[in-house]
Design an enzyme around this catalytic site. Structure first.
Site, PDB file in Angstrom:
ATOM      1  N   ASP A 186     -94.262 -59.093  24.776  1.00 47.68           N
ATOM      2  CA  ASP A 186     -94.800 -60.038  25.740  1.00 47.68           C
ATOM      3  C   ASP A 186     -95.620 -61.119  25.036  1.00 47.68           C
ATOM      4  OD1 ASP A 186     -95.251 -60.600  28.613  1.00 47.68           O
ATOM      5  OD2 ASP A 186     -97.348 -60.232  28.132  1.00 47.68           O
TER       6      ASP A 186
ATOM      7  N   GLU B 236     -88.834 -47.598  10.143  1.00 49.01           N
ATOM      8  CA  GLU B 236     -88.901 -46.164   9.825  1.00 49.01           C
ATOM      9  C   GLU B 236     -87.988 -45.368  10.758  1.00 49.01           C
ATOM     10  OE1 GLU B 236     -92.968 -44.866  10.009  1.00 49.01           O
ATOM     11  OE2 GLU B 236     -93.625 -46.617   8.849  1.00 49.01           O
TER      12      GLU B 236
HETATM   13  C1  GLC Z   1     -95.170 -62.800  30.109  1.00 46.88           C
HETATM   14  C2  GLC Z   1     -94.519 -62.035  31.241  1.00 46.88           C
HETATM   15  C3  GLC Z   1     -95.167 -62.427  32.518  1.00 46.88           C
HETATM   16  C4  GLC Z   1     -96.638 -62.101  32.457  1.00 46.88           C
HETATM   17  C5  GLC Z   1     -97.299 -62.777  31.258  1.00 46.88           C
HETATM   18  C6  GLC Z   1     -98.654 -62.210  30.979  1.00 46.88           C
HETATM   19  O1  GLC Z   1     -94.867 -64.122  30.110  1.00 46.88           O
HETATM   20  O2  GLC Z   1     -93.143 -62.249  31.239  1.00 46.88           O
HETATM   21  O3  GLC Z   1     -94.570 -61.806  33.620  1.00 46.88           O
HETATM   22  O4  GLC Z   1     -97.282 -62.531  33.623  1.00 46.88           O
HETATM   23  O5  GLC Z   1     -96.552 -62.581  30.090  1.00 46.88           O
HETATM   24  O6  GLC Z   1     -98.558 -60.916  30.477  1.00 46.88           O
END
Ligand code: GLC
Length: 532
Positions: free
Chosen positions: A196, A249
């Protein structure tokens, strides 16, 4: 050594947004039991892997992207035992599992942040986050300021919601913790991670003010011109090199990074052989339905990835953006930011979405399918304000409707809501006319979107043997995209607005009925795969 045929180089990855996929226990929210019950559907659809959005313990201030415990499953989804069982069951169905790791921020309920709140300014507990006596001018990606003030006068940084405090990635404990979390899930059998906000972990030293400029970033709240925190800092690559050493790993695992980095050279840096295996291709997602623009994006994508030996990905939609069946039905088909007051021609959007599906699955590399794309679901705009949960809606005072409209629970069968999503309603209401879009109904209709996806994925895996590899453009005239792949395959997409004559070859899959006396005419906004 033969060519590298690692699964992730050519995988079709199905994105499961667990709250909205299938509800096993009837509480109106999707869960792991629901996913497990639908594994046969996914196997029969023909995908290779599932990317599951965050399933961890979370107060759900941002649909699970606010994690309070990275080593446990939120009770709304099930238990750790359910997750282990789901991973095993998926593997038995030949499906890999990609978990979602959220390293930029934690929930404000995470033990580290609670300890930071309980501790004094300047304490070691606060050093894991970004606490300051004065905020800078950065704005949150969800709208509003990126800083929240505490009772003791200090401010903490959150690039997203106030319930998502940003971690300080200069802190060795933060680095060690995430490597341990990766191992925790690798030991439980996950096949990879989606990372993310991969480009934002490291902040500019000293957190200086940034110049004000209009945001160009799609998918999130826009509250006008705003100073954007610097992203894509060079130091971030050290984190992914360390992560790659951990992943290596374990055999056959892969990363996919979420970076909204537009500069191709900077994007490619994340995909160097000792960093991430793959990353989402948002340039393709954002591209207008236009032959020239698409060709340019494909060329740029191929060149960018070739330079570092990584396979491209082809992404049309996800849980953060307006569904493409809706986007493609608009006059302006490019996607820069969410709009909700622009008309969309449903039939045209679906037609183009069918063609786009064939395009994305024929291009070299890996392709992504967001849950419901295979049903041709549209964006839902008329959700009641009280039902909306996306913090973007709240933080922009409703100016941006947020992302709930692409997160409406899936219609599986039946004639009335919740359309077999579960036994107890659905956390967002489904439109009544989704009775015509249920998976059950579409399965029985050879002309449906679902039948097209199933056929295309079978051909992709079977006789056409697509996936990663080279391609070359065919010259088929203005507005017609055509490319060939060895051995003996061609894909033609007609964006010219007039019927286009097909090159040699027997049709394998077509997104629309072919015209002309010998069936050699491809109608506008349609695509075909040919055996050549
Ligand atoms: C990313 C995710 C989104 C989320 C953001 C904060 O872009 O795809 O859904 O709100 O990160 O974590």
């Amino acid at each position: 050594m033969g060519p590298d045929v690692s699964w992730w180089r050519g995988a079709v990855v199905y994105q499961v947004y667990p709250r909205s996929f299938a509800d096993g226990n009837g509480d109106g929210v999707g869960d792991l039991a629901g996913i497990e019950s639908r594994l046969p559907y996914l196997r029969d659809l023909g995908v290779d892997a599932l990317w599951i959005n965050p399933w961890y313990v979370s107060p759900m201030a941002d649909g699970g992207y606010d994690v309070a415990d990275y080593r446990a499953i939120d009770p709304v989804f099930g238990t750790l035992w359910d997750a282990e069982r789901l991973i095993r069951a998926a593997h038995r169905h030949g499906l890999r599992i990609i978990a979602d790791i959220v390293p930029n921020h934690v929930s404000d309920r995470h033990p580290w942040f609670r300890a930071a709140l309980a501790a004094a300014p300047g304490s070691p507990e606060r050093a894991r986050f970004h606490f300051r006596d004065e905020p800078n001018n950065w704005r949150s990606r969800f709208g509003g300021p990126a800083w929240t003030r505490l009772g003791d006068g200090q401010w903490y940084l959150h690039l997203f919601d106030a319930a998502q405090p940003d971690l300080n990635w200069d802190h060795p404990e933060v680095r060690a913790e995430f490597e341990a979390v990766l191992r925790f899930w690798l030991d439980r059998g996950v096949d990879g991670f989606r990372i993310d906000v991969a480009d934002r972990l490291v902040k500019e030293a000293g957190l200086p003010d940034r110049p004000v400029r209009e945001t160009g970033a799609p998918g999130f709240g826009s509250d006008g011109p705003r100073p954007q925190p610097d992203k894509d800092r060079p130091e971030v690559h050290g984190i992914y090199r360390a992560w790659r050493r951990v992943l290596d790993e374990y055999p056959d695992r892969a990363f996919v990074g979420e970076m909204w980095v537009t500069d191709p050279d900077r994007f490619a840096m994340y995909l160097r052989p000792d960093e991430l295996h793959t990353a989402f291709n948002f340039a393709f997602l954002k591209c207008a339905w236009d032959a020239g623009a698409l060709r340019e994006v494909v060329d740029r994508t191929l060149a960018t990835h070739a330079g570092v030996g990584a396979p491209p990905t082809w992404v049309l939609s996800n849980h953060d953006v307006t569904r493409h069946a809706t986007r493609y039905g608009r006059a302006d088909t490019g996607f820069v930011k969410r709009v909700h007051d622009v008309p969309s021609d449903r039939a045209l959007g679906v037609r183009r979405a069918r063609a786009a599906a064939l395009l994305s699955m024929a291009l070299p590399g890996s392709a992504y399918v967001y849950q419901g794309d295979e049903l041709g679901l549209p964006e839902v705009f008329d959700l009641p304000a009280a039902a909306r949960e996306d913090p973007v809606f709240r933080r922009t005072g409703g100016a941006d409707l947020g992302r709930d409209g692409c997160r409406v629970p899936l219609p599986w069968g039946g004639d009335a809501a919740p359309f077999e999503f579960g036994a107890g309603g659905s956390w967002l209401p489904q439109p009544a006319d989704w009775r015509d879009l249920t998976a059950a109904r579409q399965l029985g209709d050879p002309a449906s979107m679902l039948s097209l996806y199933r056929l295309a994925l079978r051909v992709r895996r079977g006789e056409a043997a697509l996936g990663d590899g080279p391609m070359r453009w065919l010259d088929l005239g203005e507005g017609v995209l055509g490319f060939a792949r060895d051995p003996g395959f061609a894909c033609v997409v007609n964006l010219s607005g007039r019927p286009a004559a097909l090159p040699e070859g027997a049709p394998l899959v077509a997104s629309a009925e072919l015209g002309g006396p010998a069936g050699r005419l491809l109608p506008p906004d349609a695509a075909v795969w040919l055996r050549t």
